[in-house]
Design a protein around this motif. Structure first.
Motif, PDB file in Angstrom:
ATOM      1  N   PRO A  64       1.130  -0.967  -0.114  1.00 13.49           N
ATOM      2  CA  PRO A  64       0.228  -0.333  -0.149  1.00 13.49           C
ATOM      3  C   PRO A  64       1.009   1.513  -0.175  1.00 13.49           C
ATOM      4  O   PRO A  64       2.199   1.485   0.354  1.00 13.49           O
ATOM      5  CB  PRO A  64      -0.845  -0.038   1.341  1.00 13.49           C
ATOM      6  CG  PRO A  64      -0.145  -1.247   1.977  1.00 13.49           C
ATOM      7  CD  PRO A  64       1.135  -1.875   0.967  1.00 13.49           C
ATOM      8  N   GLN A  65       0.222   2.672   0.232  1.00  6.24           N
ATOM      9  CA  GLN A  65       1.055   3.208  -0.201  1.00  6.24           C
ATOM     10  C   GLN A  65       1.935   4.039   1.381  1.00  6.24           C
ATOM     11  O   GLN A  65       0.477   4.359   1.431  1.00  6.24           O
ATOM     12  CB  GLN A  65       0.181   4.672  -1.457  1.00  6.24           C
ATOM     13  CG  GLN A  65       0.666   5.602  -1.333  1.00  6.24           C
ATOM     14  CD  GLN A  65      -0.499   7.120  -1.732  1.00  6.24           C
ATOM     15  OE1 GLN A  65      -0.825   6.151  -2.894  1.00  6.24           O
ATOM     16  NE2 GLN A  65      -0.208   7.930  -1.385  1.00  6.24           N
ATOM     17  N   GLY A  66       2.712   4.389   1.189  1.00  2.68           N
ATOM     18  CA  GLY A  66       3.088   4.441   2.459  1.00  2.68           C
ATOM     19  C   GLY A  66       2.930   6.336   2.976  1.00  2.68           C
ATOM     20  O   GLY A  66       2.445   7.011   1.206  1.00  2.68           O
ATOM     21  N   ASN A  67       2.740   6.707   3.950  1.00  2.00           N
ATOM     22  CA  ASN A  67       2.256   7.886   4.263  1.00  2.00           C
ATOM     23  C   ASN A  67       2.885   9.148   4.132  1.00  2.00           C
ATOM     24  O   ASN A  67       2.743  10.353   3.211  1.00  2.00           O
ATOM     25  CB  ASN A  67       2.633   8.343   5.577  1.00  2.00           C
ATOM     26  CG  ASN A  67       1.292   7.381   6.521  1.00  2.00           C
ATOM     27  OD1 ASN A  67       0.097   6.960   5.900  1.00  2.00           O
ATOM     28  ND2 ASN A  67       1.840   7.225   7.534  1.00  2.00           N
ATOM     29  N   ASP A  68       4.156   9.105   3.230  1.00  2.00           N
ATOM     30  CA  ASP A  68       5.305   9.931   3.043  1.00  2.00           C
ATOM     31  C   ASP A  68       5.712   9.557   1.095  1.00  2.00           C
ATOM     32  O   ASP A  68       6.281  10.113   0.550  1.00  2.00           O
ATOM     33  CB  ASP A  68       6.779   9.264   3.426  1.00  2.00           C
ATOM     34  CG  ASP A  68       7.458   7.911   3.052  1.00  2.00           C
ATOM     35  OD1 ASP A  68       5.916   7.229   2.662  1.00  2.00           O
ATOM     36  OD2 ASP A  68       8.315   8.057   3.317  1.00  2.00           O
ATOM     37  N   GLU A  69       4.377   8.609   0.284  1.00  2.00           N
ATOM     38  CA  GLU A  69       4.581   9.294  -1.069  1.00  2.00           C
ATOM     39  C   GLU A  69       3.091   9.412  -1.271  1.00  2.00           C
ATOM     40  O   GLU A  69       2.301   9.755  -0.791  1.00  2.00           O
ATOM     41  CB  GLU A  69       4.332   7.332  -1.053  1.00  2.00           C
ATOM     42  CG  GLU A  69       5.577   6.455  -0.860  1.00  2.00           C
ATOM     43  CD  GLU A  69       5.588   5.426  -0.959  1.00  2.00           C
ATOM     44  OE1 GLU A  69       6.498   4.866  -1.468  1.00  2.00           O
ATOM     45  OE2 GLU A  69       4.530   4.657  -1.096  1.00  2.00           O
ATOM     46  N   PHE A  70       3.690   9.414  -2.784  1.00  2.00           N
ATOM     47  CA  PHE A  70       2.183  10.289  -3.372  1.00  2.00           C
ATOM     48  C   PHE A  70       2.245   9.518  -4.983  1.00  2.00           C
ATOM     49  O   PHE A  70       2.863   9.545  -5.550  1.00  2.00           O
ATOM     50  CB  PHE A  70       1.862  11.599  -3.525  1.00  2.00           C
ATOM     51  CG  PHE A  70       2.895  12.311  -4.365  1.00  2.00           C
ATOM     52  CD1 PHE A  70       2.214  12.837  -5.632  1.00  2.00           C
ATOM     53  CD2 PHE A  70       4.498  13.150  -3.934  1.00  2.00           C
ATOM     54  CE1 PHE A  70       3.346  13.866  -6.503  1.00  2.00           C
ATOM     55  CE2 PHE A  70       5.153  12.570  -4.961  1.00  2.00           C
ATOM     56  CZ  PHE A  70       4.366  13.633  -6.062  1.00  2.00           C
ATOM     57  N   VAL A  71       1.091   9.689  -5.364  1.00  2.00           N
ATOM     58  CA  VAL A  71       0.827   9.621  -6.827  1.00  2.00           C
ATOM     59  C   VAL A  71       0.802  10.502  -7.745  1.00  2.00           C
ATOM     60  O   VAL A  71      -0.590  10.985  -7.234  1.00  2.00           O
ATOM     61  CB  VAL A  71      -0.285   8.918  -6.970  1.00  2.00           C
ATOM     62  CG1 VAL A  71      -0.635   8.329  -8.514  1.00  2.00           C
ATOM     63  CG2 VAL A  71      -0.872   7.141  -6.647  1.00  2.00           C
ATOM     64  N   CYS A  72       1.540  10.958  -8.735  1.00  2.56           N
ATOM     65  CA  CYS A  72       1.003  11.702  -9.572  1.00  2.56           C
ATOM     66  C   CYS A  72       0.018  11.912 -11.026  1.00  2.56           C
ATOM     67  O   CYS A  72       0.275  10.917 -11.577  1.00  2.56           O
ATOM     68  CB  CYS A  72       2.593  12.095 -10.439  1.00  2.56           C
ATOM     69  SG  CYS A  72       2.435  13.235 -11.644  1.00  2.56           S
ATOM     70  N   ASN A  73      -0.490  12.999 -10.743  1.00  2.00           N
ATOM     71  CA  ASN A  73      -1.571  13.017 -11.789  1.00  2.00           C
ATOM     72  C   ASN A  73      -1.416  13.145 -12.645  1.00  2.00           C
ATOM     73  O   ASN A  73      -2.318  12.838 -13.721  1.00  2.00           O
ATOM     74  CB  ASN A  73      -3.049  14.335 -11.186  1.00  2.00           C
ATOM     75  CG  ASN A  73      -4.355  13.461 -11.253  1.00  2.00           C
ATOM     76  OD1 ASN A  73      -4.608  12.911 -10.809  1.00  2.00           O
ATOM     77  ND2 ASN A  73      -4.811  14.608 -12.391  1.00  2.00           N
ATOM     78  N   SER A  74      -0.117  13.153 -13.424  1.00  2.00           N
ATOM     79  CA  SER A  74       0.162  13.427 -14.840  1.00  2.00           C
ATOM     80  C   SER A  74       1.202  11.660 -15.661  1.00  2.00           C
ATOM     81  O   SER A  74       0.348  11.321 -16.297  1.00  2.00           O
ATOM     82  CB  SER A  74       0.782  14.861 -14.954  1.00  2.00           C
ATOM     83  OG  SER A  74       1.811  14.823 -16.483  1.00  2.00           O
ATOM     84  N   CYS A  75       1.603  11.446 -14.630  1.00  2.00           N
ATOM     85  CA  CYS A  75       2.369   9.936 -14.954  1.00  2.00           C
ATOM     86  C   CYS A  75       1.832   8.830 -14.592  1.00  2.00           C
ATOM     87  O   CYS A  75       2.161   7.932 -14.655  1.00  2.00           O
ATOM     88  CB  CYS A  75       3.983  10.791 -14.555  1.00  2.00           C
ATOM     89  SG  CYS A  75       4.046  10.574 -13.462  1.00  2.00           S
ATOM     90  N   PHE A  76       1.153   9.423 -13.250  1.00  2.00           N
ATOM     91  CA  PHE A  76       0.389   7.765 -12.440  1.00  2.00           C
ATOM     92  C   PHE A  76       1.299   7.346 -11.370  1.00  2.00           C
ATOM     93  O   PHE A  76       1.339   6.420 -11.451  1.00  2.00           O
ATOM     94  CB  PHE A  76      -0.191   7.062 -13.412  1.00  2.00           C
ATOM     95  CG  PHE A  76      -1.812   8.080 -13.877  1.00  2.00           C
ATOM     96  CD1 PHE A  76      -2.324   8.336 -12.874  1.00  2.00           C
ATOM     97  CD2 PHE A  76      -1.251   8.648 -14.986  1.00  2.00           C
ATOM     98  CE1 PHE A  76      -3.570   9.901 -13.415  1.00  2.00           C
ATOM     99  CE2 PHE A  76      -2.570   9.271 -15.420  1.00  2.00           C
ATOM    100  CZ  PHE A  76      -3.397   9.875 -15.067  1.00  2.00           C
ATOM    101  N   LEU A  77       2.508   8.193 -11.455  1.00  2.00           N
ATOM    102  CA  LEU A  77       3.782   6.721 -10.848  1.00  2.00           C
ATOM    103  C   LEU A  77       3.372   7.394  -9.597  1.00  2.00           C
ATOM    104  O   LEU A  77       2.935   8.201  -9.323  1.00  2.00           O
ATOM    105  CB  LEU A  77       5.496   7.449 -11.185  1.00  2.00           C
ATOM    106  CG  LEU A  77       6.003   6.775 -12.139  1.00  2.00           C
ATOM    107  CD1 LEU A  77       6.533   7.176 -13.155  1.00  2.00           C
ATOM    108  CD2 LEU A  77       5.456   5.614 -12.741  1.00  2.00           C
TER     109      LEU A  77
END
Length: 99
Positions: A64-77
Motif C-alpha cells: 500500500p501507498q506509504g504516508n510519505d508517498e503520493f501518486v502524480c496525477n500526470s504520470c501516475f507514478l
C-alpha cells in the motif's frame, strides 16, 4: 597512347569473376528461399498473440501507498513527497512532469 584509368585492371576483374562464381556454386540462399523460410516459421507462431501459453498463476505482493508517498496525477507514478512540484484541487504533480 592514352590510358583509361577508370577501367578495371585485368587481375582485379578476374578475381571478382572468380569470387562471384565461388558464391554461385557455394549454394548460398537466394532471396526467394529466405522469404519462403521466414513464411514457414511465421506459420508456427500463429497460435495467438503473446507467444506460448503458460498455465502458471502470477503472484504479486501489493504494497500500500506509504504516508510519505503520493501518486502524480500526470504520470501516475508513486513518488516520494519530496518530489511534489505542485498541488492543485487536491491533485499532486511531480517535479518531472512540471519540468
Amino acid at each position: 597512347m592514352a590510358a583509361d584509368y577508370d577501367e578495371l585492371r585485368s587481375d582485379v576483374k578476374e578475381s571478382q569473376e572468380q569470387s562471384l562464381q565461388a558464391l554461385q556454386t557455394a549454394g548460398a540462399p537466394t532471396a526467394k528461399s529466405v522469404v519462403l523460410e521466414l513464411d514457414e516459421t511465421d506459420g508456427l507462431d500463429a497460435g495467438g498473440p503473446g507467444g506460448e501459453i503458460v498455465a502458471e498463476e502470477l503472484i504479486v505482493q501489493v504494497i500500500p501507498q506509504g504516508n510519505d508517498e503520493f501518486v502524480c496525477n500526470s504520470c501516475f507514478l508513486v513518488r516520494h513527497r519530496s518530489q511534489i512540484a505542485r498541488e492543485k484541487d487536491g491533485l499532486s504533480y511531480c517535479v518531472e512532469c512540471e519540468g
